[in-house]
Motif scaffolding. Structure first.
Motif, PDB file in Angstrom:
ATOM      1  N   THR A 112       0.836  -1.190   0.000  1.00 46.86           N
ATOM      2  CA  THR A 112       0.000   0.000   0.000  1.00 46.86           C
ATOM      3  C   THR A 112       0.876   1.247   0.000  1.00 46.86           C
ATOM      4  O   THR A 112       2.008   1.225   0.489  1.00 46.86           O
ATOM      5  CB  THR A 112      -0.970   0.013   1.208  1.00 46.86           C
ATOM      6  OG1 THR A 112      -1.996   0.974   0.991  1.00 46.86           O
ATOM      7  CG2 THR A 112      -0.245   0.291   2.517  1.00 46.86           C
ATOM      8  N   GLY A 113       0.343   2.322  -0.592  1.00 49.08           N
ATOM      9  CA  GLY A 113       1.039   3.602  -0.616  1.00 49.08           C
ATOM     10  C   GLY A 113       0.360   4.572   0.335  1.00 49.08           C
ATOM     11  O   GLY A 113       0.825   4.841   1.435  1.00 49.08           O
ATOM     12  N   ALA A 114      -0.802   5.068  -0.089  1.00 49.60           N
ATOM     13  CA  ALA A 114      -1.558   5.982   0.762  1.00 49.60           C
ATOM     14  C   ALA A 114      -2.221   5.268   1.930  1.00 49.60           C
ATOM     15  O   ALA A 114      -2.724   5.903   2.850  1.00 49.60           O
ATOM     16  CB  ALA A 114      -2.622   6.696  -0.075  1.00 49.60           C
ATOM     17  N   GLY A 115      -2.239   3.945   1.879  1.00 52.37           N
ATOM     18  CA  GLY A 115      -2.883   3.183   2.937  1.00 52.37           C
ATOM     19  C   GLY A 115      -4.284   2.731   2.592  1.00 52.37           C
ATOM     20  O   GLY A 115      -4.840   1.842   3.238  1.00 52.37           O
ATOM     21  N   MET A 130      -9.092 -14.255   6.772  1.00 48.75           N
ATOM     22  CA  MET A 130      -7.803 -14.588   6.173  1.00 48.75           C
ATOM     23  C   MET A 130      -6.722 -13.752   6.865  1.00 48.75           C
ATOM     24  O   MET A 130      -6.846 -12.525   6.938  1.00 48.75           O
ATOM     25  CB  MET A 130      -7.808 -14.277   4.680  1.00 48.75           C
ATOM     26  CG  MET A 130      -8.699 -15.179   3.846  1.00 48.75           C
ATOM     27  SD  MET A 130      -7.934 -16.757   3.440  1.00 48.75           S
ATOM     28  CE  MET A 130      -6.981 -16.322   1.979  1.00 48.75           C
ATOM     29  N   PRO A 131      -5.648 -14.373   7.368  1.00 44.73           N
ATOM     30  CA  PRO A 131      -4.541 -13.586   7.922  1.00 44.73           C
ATOM     31  C   PRO A 131      -3.895 -12.732   6.841  1.00 44.73           C
ATOM     32  O   PRO A 131      -3.845 -13.116   5.675  1.00 44.73           O
ATOM     33  CB  PRO A 131      -3.575 -14.645   8.465  1.00 44.73           C
ATOM     34  CG  PRO A 131      -3.952 -15.914   7.775  1.00 44.73           C
ATOM     35  CD  PRO A 131      -5.406 -15.817   7.456  1.00 44.73           C
ATOM     36  N   CYS A 132      -3.372 -11.571   7.245  1.00 45.05           N
ATOM     37  CA  CYS A 132      -2.979 -10.555   6.262  1.00 45.05           C
ATOM     38  C   CYS A 132      -1.722  -9.821   6.697  1.00 45.05           C
ATOM     39  O   CYS A 132      -1.615  -9.390   7.850  1.00 45.05           O
ATOM     40  CB  CYS A 132      -4.147  -9.572   6.123  1.00 45.05           C
ATOM     41  SG  CYS A 132      -3.838  -8.135   5.112  1.00 45.05           S
ATOM     42  N   SER A 133      -0.768  -9.663   5.767  1.00 39.95           N
ATOM     43  CA  SER A 133       0.419  -8.833   5.971  1.00 39.95           C
ATOM     44  C   SER A 133       0.441  -7.750   4.903  1.00 39.95           C
ATOM     45  O   SER A 133       0.267  -8.052   3.724  1.00 39.95           O
ATOM     46  CB  SER A 133       1.701  -9.667   5.868  1.00 39.95           C
ATOM     47  OG  SER A 133       1.745 -10.655   6.875  1.00 39.95           O
ATOM     48  N   VAL A 134       0.654  -6.504   5.320  1.00 37.37           N
ATOM     49  CA  VAL A 134       0.664  -5.375   4.389  1.00 37.37           C
ATOM     50  C   VAL A 134       2.006  -4.663   4.475  1.00 37.37           C
ATOM     51  O   VAL A 134       2.437  -4.255   5.563  1.00 37.37           O
ATOM     52  CB  VAL A 134      -0.470  -4.376   4.692  1.00 37.37           C
ATOM     53  CG1 VAL A 134      -0.424  -3.210   3.709  1.00 37.37           C
ATOM     54  CG2 VAL A 134      -1.832  -5.063   4.643  1.00 37.37           C
ATOM     55  N   TYR A 135       2.684  -4.520   3.334  1.00 38.87           N
ATOM     56  CA  TYR A 135       3.936  -3.771   3.266  1.00 38.87           C
ATOM     57  C   TYR A 135       3.634  -2.319   2.906  1.00 38.87           C
ATOM     58  O   TYR A 135       2.832  -2.041   2.015  1.00 38.87           O
ATOM     59  CB  TYR A 135       4.868  -4.394   2.230  1.00 38.87           C
ATOM     60  CG  TYR A 135       5.493  -5.682   2.708  1.00 38.87           C
ATOM     61  CD1 TYR A 135       6.711  -5.674   3.382  1.00 38.87           C
ATOM     62  CD2 TYR A 135       4.850  -6.897   2.504  1.00 38.87           C
ATOM     63  CE1 TYR A 135       7.281  -6.851   3.833  1.00 38.87           C
ATOM     64  CE2 TYR A 135       5.407  -8.084   2.958  1.00 38.87           C
ATOM     65  CZ  TYR A 135       6.620  -8.057   3.626  1.00 38.87           C
ATOM     66  OH  TYR A 135       7.178  -9.210   4.080  1.00 38.87           O
TER      67      TYR A 135
END
Length: 398
Positions: A112-115, A130-135
């Motif tokens: 994500t950039g702006a979120g 669903m488990p989630c990871s966001v860079y």
């Protein structure tokens, strides 16, 4: 001329799938199955149900008295800012997470950039378990701090990208690395019409709900079957792809894409890929992006975290080259002034991304009979600190 992707994942010379060997099975599996899954009546019914009851579709098409008076034409705002999550991003994330479950994947990774995409992904993952990871780039984590906390509250792991410019490009790089290291059980939810085939086509299809709704809303509001213009901001270009999608084969509708010129096209601080970029491979696809003579990716700049990306999606590169879409460059100051003006005169605070589309109206030669749709892709809650800083600096300068 067709503006749809071909069987090999190309829009003219742009597109395709250029990925490491370890990811090829994942991308091939997705390419072989996504159209059948998306065409399945059960999948479509579930997605439509969630888009309506959870995301709040359909979104209104709002006639703007202020903008219509300012530009002497009928200016209509497609209110994607009213979607649950605050932007159009939820249209895509609900679709992709549903699709990932159909493919038997167990974990989601995203960039994500702006979120906005990160928040929408976290929401879809919370809803669908669903488990989630966001860079997210470390720089963007500072300037979009409220969205970082929203993602964490929703149960997502937010991982800073600390390489390069520490913005969207670098978050995308890190998300790709994560996927490479976890190819078996992980699904990568790409947030825009970028990346290897079939992502550009798939994201465009999920976002095409925007233009599908416009096909009914424009005649109802204006009596005209089609708008004269559709205007949207373009970074990677998902809201623009969704806004343009059902008008691609209607040449009477002018498609206007607003790119981030940053501090000026030739300032060295810009993100206007069609003006400053050339063809190459970026994040698994052949497209246009800003690069050195040696082909290394140049750092992009925009006051908008969501447009701070050095390239555009392959569909948009093709629309640019064929002349089907017209690209205009909007500076940071022009976008900020347009966003503040809409806030003060209409009571709508737009995302800074969307404010680029609003500012692009000043570059069009509009007639009184023209019907112009502007995609208001997101709301400006996440950008309040940037708006405040800009307003304060303008007052101090005056």
């Amino acid at each position: 001329m067709s503006y749809q992707v071909d069987e090999n994942g190309f829009y003219g010379p742009y597109g395709g799938s250029f990925v490491p060997e370890v990811l090829f099975p994942n991308v091939a599996e997705l390419a072989e199955n996504y159209q059948d899954i998306m065409a399945d009546p059960d999948f479509q019914n579930e997605l439509k149900r969630l888009l309506h009851r959870y995301a709040g579709r359909e979104t209104p098409l709002y006639p703007s008295p202020y903008l219509s008076g300012l530009y002497g034409a009928s200016i209509l705002l497609k209110r994607e800012d009213l979607c649950h999550s605050g932007s159009h991003k939820i249209n895509n994330t609900l679709g992709q997470v549903l699709l990932a479950k159909r493919l038997g994947k167990k974990r989601i990774v995203a960039e994500t950039g702006a979120g906005s995409h990160g928040v929408a992904t976290a929401m879809a993952c919370a809803l669908l378990k669903m488990p989630c990871s966001v860079y997210m780039g470390e720089v963007d984590m500072v300037r979009q701090f409220p969205n970082v906390e929203r993602m964490r509250l929703l149960g997502a792991e937010v991982i800073p990208a600390v390489s390069g410019s520490k913005t969207l490009k670098d978050a995308t790089n890190e998300a790709f690395r994560h996927w490479i290291n976890n190819p078996e059980d992980t699904y990568y939810v790409i947030g825009s019409v970028v990346g290897p085939h079939p992502y550009p086509d798939m994201v465009a299809r999920f976002q095409s709900v925007i233009s599908c709704e416009l096909l009914g809303q424009v005649p109802e509001l204006t009596g005209k079957q089609l708008p004269d213009y559709v205007v949207a901001c373009v970074g990677g270009g998902s809201n623009a792809a969704g806004s343009f999608y059902h008008f691609l084969d209607h040449p009477a509708v002018r498609l206007i894409a607003a790119e981030a010129a940053g501090k000026g096209l030739h300032s060295g601080f810009s993100a206007a890929a069609t003006f400053l970029g050339k063809e190459g491979i970026l994040h698994g696809t052949k497209t246009k992006f800003m690069q050195t003579i040696e082909g290394q990716v140049l750092e992009a700049h925009s006051i908008s975290a969501g447009l701070d990306y050095p390239g555009i999606g392959p569909l948009h590169a093709y629309l640019h080259d064929t002349g089907r879409a017209e690209f205009v460059a909007v500076t940071d100051d022009e976008a900020m002034d347009a966003g503040i003006a809409l806030s003060k005169n209409e009571g709508i605070i737009p995302a800074i991304e969307s404010a680029h589309a609003l500012a692009a109206l000043a570059q069009l030669r509009l007639k009184s009979k023209d019907v112009v749709v502007v995609c208001l892709s997101g709301r400006g809650d996440k950008d309040l600190e940037t708006y405040i800083q800009y307003s304060t600096s303008q007052k101090s300068e005056s």
